[in-house]
Design an enzyme around this catalytic site. Sequence first.
Site, mmCIF file in Angstrom:
data_model
loop_
_atom_site.group_PDB
_atom_site.id
_atom_site.type_symbol
_atom_site.label_atom_id
_atom_site.label_comp_id
_atom_site.label_asym_id
_atom_site.label_seq_id
_atom_site.Cartn_x
_atom_site.Cartn_y
_atom_site.Cartn_z
ATOM 1 C CG ASN A 60 4.331 16.305 -38.692
ATOM 2 O OD1 ASN A 60 3.530 15.530 -38.182
ATOM 3 N ND2 ASN A 60 5.639 16.185 -38.546
ATOM 4 C CG HIS A 61 -1.902 18.836 -40.338
ATOM 5 N ND1 HIS A 61 -3.280 18.787 -40.444
ATOM 6 C CD2 HIS A 61 -1.430 18.024 -41.316
ATOM 7 C CE1 HIS A 61 -3.623 17.989 -41.440
ATOM 8 N NE2 HIS A 61 -2.510 17.503 -41.978
ATOM 9 C CB ALA A 62 0.868 24.492 -38.075
#
Length: 207
Positions: free
Chosen positions: A80-82
Site C-alpha cells: 500500500n501507499h499512504a
Amino acid sequence: MTLPDGTVHKGNVFLKAAIRHACWQVGDYTYANEFDPPENPEDWASRLAPYLFPSAADKIIIGKFGQIAHGVRFITDGANHAREGFSTFPFGIHQPERFGSYAASLRPGRDITLGHDVWGGTGARILAGAQIGNGVIIGAGAVVSGVIPDYAIIAGNRATILRMRFDPDTIAALNEIAWWDWPIGTILTHEAAITGADLAALRVAAR
C-alpha cells in the site's frame, strides 16, 4: 513432490517445510504449485507474498491441507501507499536514508487468514485483511477481500459468493469433526469418506 519415477518436481512444495519467514504461519500439508518455481526453496515466501517484508507487522496465516495454485499472490499491506495526502507517490522509498521509516507512514498491517482445506485457484489475488473460512474454493483470477464464510465457492473481481458447497448443518458437522486435525494415518484410512462426502462415515470415525 516426488513423482512415481523418482523425479523430484520442484514446482510443488509443502510450504511449512519450504518457508522460513517470521510473518508466515502455515499448517501441515498445505502446498503451493508454481510452473516456474524459485530456485531457492526459501524464496517461496517472497514469490507468494512479494510485499510481506520480514519487519512487517502483519502476517499470513494458513491452515492445514491448503492448495495454492500457480500464480496465486498474497497482496499484503506492504504494497500500500499512504493515501491521505494529495499524492500517493512513495517519496521515502527512493531515498536510502528514509527507506526504513517509510512503513510508519502507512496504516497498520492487517493479517490474511485462510482456514483449513482451502483451494486457491490459478492467479487468485488475496488482499490484505482477507479472512477466508475452512473449505473455501477460490476461483481462478479471483480478487479476494473481506470475510468469506466456510465452504463458500467464490469468484470474480471483487470476489463474490457463487454458492455454498454444502448446507449449514453439513458445514457445522464438518467443522465439528475437523478431520484435518486427525493423525495423518487416520486421515488416509478415511480418505474415501473425506473425498467422497460420506458424512455418516466421518461421524463414525470421529467417535
